[in-house]
Motif scaffolding. Structure first.
Motif, PDB file in Angstrom:
ATOM      1  N   VAL A 384      -8.585  35.775 -35.703  1.00 14.55           N
ATOM      2  CA  VAL A 384      -8.449  37.144 -36.222  1.00 14.55           C
ATOM      3  C   VAL A 384      -8.537  37.201 -37.746  1.00 14.55           C
ATOM      4  N   PRO A 385      -7.882  36.284 -38.503  1.00 13.75           N
ATOM      5  CA  PRO A 385      -7.996  36.382 -39.975  1.00 13.75           C
ATOM      6  C   PRO A 385      -9.426  36.278 -40.481  1.00 13.75           C
ATOM      7  N   GLU A 386     -10.309  35.625 -39.704  1.00 15.05           N
ATOM      8  CA  GLU A 386     -11.698  35.492 -40.129  1.00 15.05           C
ATOM      9  C   GLU A 386     -12.440  36.821 -40.088  1.00 15.05           C
ATOM     10  N   VAL A 387     -11.969  37.737 -39.246  1.00 18.05           N
ATOM     11  CA  VAL A 387     -12.633  39.051 -39.112  1.00 18.05           C
ATOM     12  C   VAL A 387     -11.582  40.154 -39.218  1.00 18.05           C
ATOM     13  N   ARG A 388     -10.638  39.952 -40.106  1.00 17.13           N
ATOM     14  CA  ARG A 388      -9.491  40.850 -40.188  1.00 17.13           C
ATOM     15  C   ARG A 388      -9.898  42.306 -40.416  1.00 17.13           C
ATOM     16  N   SER A 389     -10.819  42.538 -41.336  1.00 16.47           N
ATOM     17  CA  SER A 389     -11.192  43.922 -41.644  1.00 16.47           C
ATOM     18  C   SER A 389     -11.838  44.601 -40.451  1.00 16.47           C
ATOM     19  N   GLN A 469       3.306  25.115 -37.006  1.00 12.97           N
ATOM     20  CA  GLN A 469       2.131  24.575 -37.694  1.00 12.97           C
ATOM     21  C   GLN A 469       0.917  25.385 -37.270  1.00 12.97           C
ATOM     22  N   PRO A 470       0.761  26.572 -37.815  1.00 14.58           N
ATOM     23  CA  PRO A 470      -0.313  27.464 -37.358  1.00 14.58           C
ATOM     24  C   PRO A 470      -1.699  26.847 -37.533  1.00 14.58           C
ATOM     25  N   THR A 471      -2.546  27.088 -36.533  1.00 13.89           N
ATOM     26  CA  THR A 471      -3.916  26.574 -36.576  1.00 13.89           C
ATOM     27  C   THR A 471      -4.653  27.103 -37.790  1.00 13.89           C
ATOM     28  N   ASN A 472      -4.390  28.355 -38.114  1.00 15.81           N
ATOM     29  CA  ASN A 472      -4.976  28.976 -39.301  1.00 15.81           C
ATOM     30  C   ASN A 472      -3.815  29.405 -40.208  1.00 15.81           C
ATOM     31  N   PRO A 473      -3.775  28.932 -41.459  1.00 13.66           N
ATOM     32  CA  PRO A 473      -2.640  29.272 -42.335  1.00 13.66           C
ATOM     33  C   PRO A 473      -2.407  30.775 -42.487  1.00 13.66           C
ATOM     34  N   SER A 474      -3.450  31.569 -42.284  1.00 16.83           N
ATOM     35  CA  SER A 474      -3.315  33.021 -42.460  1.00 16.83           C
ATOM     36  C   SER A 474      -2.606  33.695 -41.293  1.00 16.83           C
ATOM     37  N   ILE A 475      -2.348  32.944 -40.220  1.00 16.13           N
ATOM     38  CA  ILE A 475      -1.682  33.535 -39.054  1.00 16.13           C
ATOM     39  C   ILE A 475      -0.309  34.075 -39.429  1.00 16.13           C
ATOM     40  N   SER A 476       0.369  33.382 -40.330  1.00 13.22           N
ATOM     41  CA  SER A 476       1.727  33.797 -40.694  1.00 13.22           C
ATOM     42  C   SER A 476       1.760  35.204 -41.266  1.00 13.22           C
ATOM     43  N   ASN A 477       0.636  35.656 -41.830  1.00 10.49           N
ATOM     44  CA  ASN A 477       0.578  37.009 -42.386  1.00 10.49           C
ATOM     45  C   ASN A 477       0.366  38.071 -41.318  1.00 10.49           C
ATOM     46  N   LEU A 478       0.075  37.629 -40.086  1.00 12.88           N
ATOM     47  CA  LEU A 478      -0.201  38.584 -39.008  1.00 12.88           C
ATOM     48  C   LEU A 478       0.989  38.804 -38.088  1.00 12.88           C
ATOM     49  N   LEU A 479       1.936  37.857 -38.076  1.00 13.82           N
ATOM     50  CA  LEU A 479       3.011  37.905 -37.088  1.00 13.82           C
ATOM     51  C   LEU A 479       4.123  38.855 -37.515  1.00 13.82           C
TER      52      LEU A 479
END
Length: 605
Positions: A384-389, A469-479
């Protein structure tokens, strides 16, 4: 004295006479100046008029010379006709140009009617011969070996041909057409000829651009089933950007090389040039859309990444289309965005529906492996962070909570334009739905011990790859915090359930029963029961791997099991030995506490 006086008087008389003569001379000279000034004033207009007459005489002489030259050239019309019919020869464009200019001069000086028609036909023929050369060079520059898919695309006109083509274009633009030479008898035919040449240019360049672009487009479609959908969607966006870059370059070339340079005619030709390119765009898009529709769950991120790419190119695309004629208001990119948006809107509720459906289907009753929707949930959220917009834009269009398909709107709806909030709501619902489905599966198991391992494995996998240990570091911004709390709470519950179904029976077997304080037989039964249950646990853990993909978590879990079981066994064994429960304790105490510890240790390492 008398003589001297007489001389002085004589000198005085002479001086007076001299003064009178000087005065008369001064008067005469002043009269001459006045007369000369009057004469100059009278002669100046005659002098100016004479200069004008001289210039006119010179112009008349030059005109007569030109007329004589034209008359002389007119006598050689047959020779020029042969040159025109032969067409422009390599390296002799200047000669051909001079010949056509002389023929146009004959038209301008009103040759006889018979010669006028003949001259006009020769000029028409010359214009057609030049446009044939123009078309030939354009065709040569719009052919050859196309770029290999994935290589840099080069559709620009070959620089080696420009020295031949540029002089031709420059001269074609000077030919008489109705807008510049309304009375020229060949103007309308020349205009028609130039329009056909310009359309031919646009058609050739458009088709050449398609040949250069279609290889990479078809490669996208051919690889779509074997590469990451996110990569395919991103490559599609890059390919569309390449289309726009190619079209920009072709528009500059069209302005430079078109025979007719008026804004309206260039816009019309550009529309012709774009037609095959837009047709290629639509065909590649249709192929990708068909693939996505066949398996929306699998290719969701192809649609999302393509959607995001097209959104970023919309302004560039609109600017490009504004350069073509206004005969059509069709916007292919907007149509593509609408199509992809519709697929994206469908994907969100369908993804949640697939997770819920996973609760009704499970493998064997002893299966403790990760379910498909557990793996897909982690993969989905990691991408999801790869296509967030694109995800946020589509979710806002869908409406907060509408991905639940009638189950109720999200509490605390996101305000319009609040992309972060709506994205958190959706991700939270995905995680909670996954946890709910996993709990439902574990509860339907007829063998609770295996069900508890299944639940622990899956919940721990979600927590590890989304939170710890999120697969994508940006996941933490989505939870959202609710999802974080749910992951931690469900992990604790799953871990407690695992201990309860697998090791609580062992602990119960060693528990003291007040009624059996003096019963040696009860102690023997407890040892027998404990080691039988331990053998079952060991065998179960050989069949069902616990936290197989989490070495650190598995090691920590093993340490907790050892700290729970081994001290309890040691205490129970010591108490029973003190009571001398059997003359042959080794018969019932099959393994020492140290051996049990090693056995348990082996299960988690």
């Amino acid at each position: 004295m008398d003589d001297e006086t007489a001389e002085i008087e004589l000198l005085q008389q002479n001086l007076n006479k001299t003064k009178q003569i000087s005065k008369r001379m001064t008067t005469i000279l002043d009269s001459f100046d006045t007369r000369i000034a009057k004469l100059e004033k009278s002669i100046l207009p005659l002098y100016t008029a004479a200069q004008i007459l001289n210039r006119r005489r010179s112009n008349i002489d030059e005109t007569l010379a030109k007329i004589n030259d034209v008359a002389s050239n007119h006598e050689d019309l047959a020779a020029e006709e042969a040159l025109i019919l032969r067409g422009p020869q390599p390296g002799q464009i200047g000669v051909y140009k001079d010949t056509l200019e002389r023929l146009n001069a004959n038209i301008a000086f009103k040759a006889s009617d018979g010669d006028l028609d003949r001259t006009a036909r020769l000029i028409e023929t010359g214009a057609k011969k030049l446009t044939q050369l123009y078309t030939k060079v354009v065709a040569e520059g719009s052919s050859g070996v196309t770029p290999v898919p994935g290589a840099d695309m080069m559709t620009s006109f070959p620089s080696s041909l420009l020295p031949t083509l540029s002089p031709v274009v420059t001269f074609l633009r000077t030919l008489p057409v109705p807008s510049t030479h309304p009375t020229h008898p060949a103007a309308q035919v020349i205009l028609t000829t130039l329009k056909e040449a310009q359309r031919g240019y646009a058609d050739m360049r458009g088709n050449w651009s398609v040949k250069c672009l279609e290889g990479q487009g078809k490669r996208l479609v051919a690889r779509a089933e074997s590469v990451d959908p996110l990569v395919t969607g991103r490559e599609f966006g890059e390919w569309v950007e390449l289309i726009l870059g190619t079209a920009d370059e072709e528009y500059k070339l069209l302005q430079e090389l078109s025979p007719l340079s008026s804004t309206a005619l260039v816009a019309s030709a550009f529309g012709t040039l774009l037609t095959p390119i837009l047709k290629l765009f639509n065909s590649i898009l249709a192929a990708l859309v068909t693939l996505v529709k066949k398996s929306l769950h699998r290719y969701t991120f192809l649609a999302l990444s393509a959607f995001e790419g097209l959104l970023s190119l919309q302004n560039h695309w609109d600017d490009l289309l504004s350069r073509r004629d206004t005969a059509t208001d069709k916007n292919e990119l907007k149509d593509a965005i609408q199509t992809l948006r519709a697929l994206c809107l469908r994907s969100f509720p369908e993804f949640l529906a697939d997770i819920k459906l996973g609760a009704t289907s499970r493998g064997s009753d002893t299966s403790t492996k990760l379910t498909g929707f557990t793996l897909s949930t982690v993969r989905y959220i990691a991408k999801v962070p790869e296509v967030r917009s694109a995800v946020s834009s589509a979710l806002l269009a869908l409406g907060d909570g509408n991905w639940k398909m009638g189950e109720g709107i999200q509490v605390g709806q996101a305000r319009e334009g609040d992309e972060s909030a709506i994205l958190e709501h959706f991700i939270g619902d995905v995680i909670i739905t996954s946890l709910t489905s996993l709990t439902a599966i574990s509860r339907t198991s007829r063998r609770p011990a295996f069900g508890s391992i299944f639940l622990l494995n899956n919940v721990s996998y979600l927590r590890e790859h989304l939170l710890i240990q999120p697969t994508n570091p940006s996941i933490s911004n989505l939870l959202p915090q609710s999802a974080v709390d749910a992951l931690n709470s469900n992990f604790r519950t799953a871990k407690a359930g695992y201990f309860d179904s697998n090791f609580s029976p062992l602990m119960q077997a060693l528990a003291d029963d007040p009624r059996d304080k003096s019963s040696k037989g009860a102690a023997k039964e407890k040892f027998t029961r404990f080691f039988d249950l331990l053998d079952e646990v060991v065998e179960r853990h050989r069949l069902a791997k616990v936290l197989e993909d989490e070495p650190a978590g598995r090691e920590t879990l093993g340490e907790e099991v050892i700290r729970l079981v081994v001290p309890a066994l040691q205490r129970f064994t010591q108490r029973q030995k003190d009571k001398d429960f059997s003359k042959n304790p080794q018969k019932y105490i099959k393994r020492s506490a140290e051996e049990v510890e090693q056995q348990l240790y082996a299960l988690f390492h």
